[in-house]
Design an enzyme around this catalytic site. Structure first.
Site, PDB file in Angstrom:
ATOM      1  N   THR A 118       0.973  -1.324   0.268  1.00 41.83           N
ATOM      2  CA  THR A 118       0.410   0.166   0.009  1.00 41.83           C
ATOM      3  C   THR A 118       0.625   1.094  -0.151  1.00 41.83           C
ATOM      4  O   THR A 118       0.672   2.074  -0.924  1.00 41.83           O
ATOM      5  CB  THR A 118      -0.651   0.485   1.372  1.00 41.83           C
ATOM      6  OG1 THR A 118      -1.490  -1.334   0.574  1.00 41.83           O
ATOM      7  CG2 THR A 118      -1.685   1.348   1.348  1.00 41.83           C
ATOM      8  N   TYR A 178     -12.191  -3.748  -4.483  1.00 40.85           N
ATOM      9  CA  TYR A 178     -13.717  -2.782  -5.813  1.00 40.85           C
ATOM     10  C   TYR A 178     -14.856  -3.737  -6.179  1.00 40.85           C
ATOM     11  O   TYR A 178     -16.136  -3.481  -5.986  1.00 40.85           O
ATOM     12  CB  TYR A 178     -12.839  -2.891  -6.882  1.00 40.85           C
ATOM     13  CG  TYR A 178     -13.706  -1.933  -7.959  1.00 40.85           C
ATOM     14  CD1 TYR A 178     -14.193  -0.655  -6.673  1.00 40.85           C
ATOM     15  CD2 TYR A 178     -14.545  -2.318  -8.615  1.00 40.85           C
ATOM     16  CE1 TYR A 178     -15.496   0.190  -7.867  1.00 40.85           C
ATOM     17  CE2 TYR A 178     -15.755  -1.558  -9.502  1.00 40.85           C
ATOM     18  CZ  TYR A 178     -15.837  -0.053  -9.365  1.00 40.85           C
ATOM     19  OH  TYR A 178     -16.637   0.012 -10.137  1.00 40.85           O
ATOM     20  N   TYR A 182      -3.323 -10.473   3.353  1.00 41.46           N
ATOM     21  CA  TYR A 182      -3.483  -9.362   3.976  1.00 41.46           C
ATOM     22  C   TYR A 182      -5.008  -8.556   3.531  1.00 41.46           C
ATOM     23  O   TYR A 182      -5.196  -8.452   2.736  1.00 41.46           O
ATOM     24  CB  TYR A 182      -2.199  -8.193   2.796  1.00 41.46           C
ATOM     25  CG  TYR A 182      -2.491  -6.335   3.056  1.00 41.46           C
ATOM     26  CD1 TYR A 182      -3.087  -5.997   4.108  1.00 41.46           C
ATOM     27  CD2 TYR A 182      -2.167  -5.985   1.589  1.00 41.46           C
ATOM     28  CE1 TYR A 182      -2.656  -4.983   4.671  1.00 41.46           C
ATOM     29  CE2 TYR A 182      -1.672  -4.431   1.781  1.00 41.46           C
ATOM     30  CZ  TYR A 182      -2.637  -3.540   3.575  1.00 41.46           C
ATOM     31  OH  TYR A 182      -2.430  -2.695   3.558  1.00 41.46           O
ATOM     32  N   ARG A 204      -9.221   0.099   2.969  1.00 40.71           N
ATOM     33  CA  ARG A 204      -8.970   0.125   1.863  1.00 40.71           C
ATOM     34  C   ARG A 204      -9.827  -0.678   0.538  1.00 40.71           C
ATOM     35  O   ARG A 204     -10.496  -0.244  -0.676  1.00 40.71           O
ATOM     36  CB  ARG A 204      -7.986   0.470   1.368  1.00 40.71           C
ATOM     37  CG  ARG A 204      -6.939   1.052   1.853  1.00 40.71           C
ATOM     38  CD  ARG A 204      -5.488   0.894   1.869  1.00 40.71           C
ATOM     39  NE  ARG A 204      -4.632   2.225   2.179  1.00 40.71           N
ATOM     40  CZ  ARG A 204      -3.916   3.477   1.426  1.00 40.71           C
ATOM     41  NH1 ARG A 204      -5.678   3.462   0.047  1.00 40.71           N
ATOM     42  NH2 ARG A 204      -3.965   4.072   2.141  1.00 40.71           N
ATOM     43  N   LYS A 249      -0.816 -10.155   7.607  1.00 44.03           N
ATOM     44  CA  LYS A 249      -0.321  -8.520   8.116  1.00 44.03           C
ATOM     45  C   LYS A 249      -2.183  -8.522   7.873  1.00 44.03           C
ATOM     46  O   LYS A 249      -3.090  -8.300   7.542  1.00 44.03           O
ATOM     47  CB  LYS A 249      -0.871  -7.902   6.474  1.00 44.03           C
ATOM     48  CG  LYS A 249       0.214  -6.264   7.284  1.00 44.03           C
ATOM     49  CD  LYS A 249      -0.132  -5.973   5.347  1.00 44.03           C
ATOM     50  CE  LYS A 249       0.205  -3.476   6.644  1.00 44.03           C
ATOM     51  NZ  LYS A 249       1.197  -3.293   5.408  1.00 44.03           N
ATOM     52  N   ILE A 275       4.086  -4.332  10.384  1.00 41.01           N
ATOM     53  CA  ILE A 275       4.855  -4.039   8.843  1.00 41.01           C
ATOM     54  C   ILE A 275       4.210  -2.778   8.914  1.00 41.01           C
ATOM     55  O   ILE A 275       3.178  -1.696   8.740  1.00 41.01           O
ATOM     56  CB  ILE A 275       3.955  -4.713   7.812  1.00 41.01           C
ATOM     57  CG1 ILE A 275       3.956  -6.123   7.919  1.00 41.01           C
ATOM     58  CG2 ILE A 275       3.815  -3.783   6.284  1.00 41.01           C
ATOM     59  CD1 ILE A 275       3.465  -6.803   6.195  1.00 41.01           C
TER      60      ILE A 275
END
Length: 309
Positions: free
Chosen positions: A56, A119, A145, A150, A173, A220
């Site tokens: 990201t 999306y 992840y 997002r 993550k 991270i």
């Protein structure tokens, strides 16, 4: 359950994993030379345990397939085996994710970090089938992840536990920031993974200490782009159970953790690194440079944390 398993020593990836930014020139084209310089600086100064390419923070969704492959190639060459390189290979499409992950493997990268497909808003079964299909089609271990803020797609604990049974899915993550949820997952993981090592990293600097104190592996860290040694000291103290030391470092860094996300990541971190003289000001549309209104607060947090600029 099926899946191609290639055993790796996950301990070598360490506690502080650095998601590399992607530098651009004045035409929004990737500056691969500057990227290699950044990697050299990070490695020479021992500022992290591992490097993450096109996550990201590296603006993965704004890069073409070929650009991501070239960044993988640049990172592998620049690191020259001195630090592990992890490839962020998640895409909206399952087929594209498989192709990109296999490209990373061909370049010598042995671990992929794969974000939930964005999306499309898949169901939990869709997410399970997506990651299962990838695991069956690639020759490398992979970390899941989850960043629902997002992607909209939220990988629930039940789905993580199903996926953790696939041999080459070996970590997560977690960027939900939900510590109660993380505790539940960490409590239940041993039942499904047996003796297979399954790493759980925080994807949020502001809740990383809490996650490590309840059994998380590390973080991270976006903040580590600016304050790597302090993040490493905090993580080492947390994992060792030195709560007072970890808390004191975390408290000092907390305003920076927060201000680096005052606008969508990596807007503020890239501006901060520009302010430190590490990179140019370039960022790729539709992201725009850090607003004038937010710059004083970010600078203040940098000074309070002890960032030199």
């Amino acid at each position: 359950l099926s899946g191609r398993f290639v055993r790796i020593d996950q301990k070598k990836y360490g506690k502080i994993l650095l998601p590399l930014i992607t530098p651009y020139d004045e035409n929004e084209e990737i500056d691969y030379g500057k990227y290699a310089e950044l990697i050299e600086y990070v490695i020479t100064n021992d500022l992290c345990d591992s490097l993450i390419v096109t996550g990201t923070t590296g603006e993965a969704s704004l890069l073409t397939f070929d650009e991501r492959v070239k960044l993988f190639e640049t990172a592998v060459k620049a690191s020259a085996g001195r630090k592990p390189v992890i490839a962020g290979t998640g895409c909206a499409s399952t087929k594209e994710t498989i192709a990109l992950t296999n490209k990373a493997y061909d370049l010598g990268i042995e671990l992929a970090l794969i974000v939930c497909p964005f999306y499309n808003k898949p169901t939990q079964e869709g997410l399970y089938q997506h990651f299962k299909a990838i695991a069956e089609a690639v020759n490398m271990p992979m970390w899941l992840y989850n960043v629902p803020g997002r992607t909209v797609a939220d990988l629930k604990n039940e789905t993580v536990l199903r996926l953790a049974q696939i041999p080459n899915i070996v970590g997560l993550k977690d960027a939900t920031g939900d510590i109660a949820r993380a505790i539940d997952l960490l409590r239940r993981l041993p039942e499904v993974v047996g003796d297979k090592e399954f790493a759980v990293y925080s994807g949020n600097d502001d809740s990383a200490l809490a996650l490590m104190l309840v059994g998380g592996t590390g973080v991270i860290s976006v903040t580590a782009n600016l304050m790597p040694r302090e993040m490493h000291e905090m993580a080492s103290a947390a994992v060792a159970g030195n709560v007072a030391v970890a808390r004191a470092i975390n408290n000092r860094l907390m305003p920076l953790h927060q201000q680096l996300f005052c606008e969508p990541n990596p807007v503020a971190p890239k501006w901060a690194l520009y302010r430190m003289g590490r990179i140019g000001p370039g960022i790729r549309l539709p992201l725009t440079p850090l607003s004038e209104a937010n710059r004083p607060a970010v600078e203040k947090a940098m000074r309070e944390a002890g960032v030199e600029f």
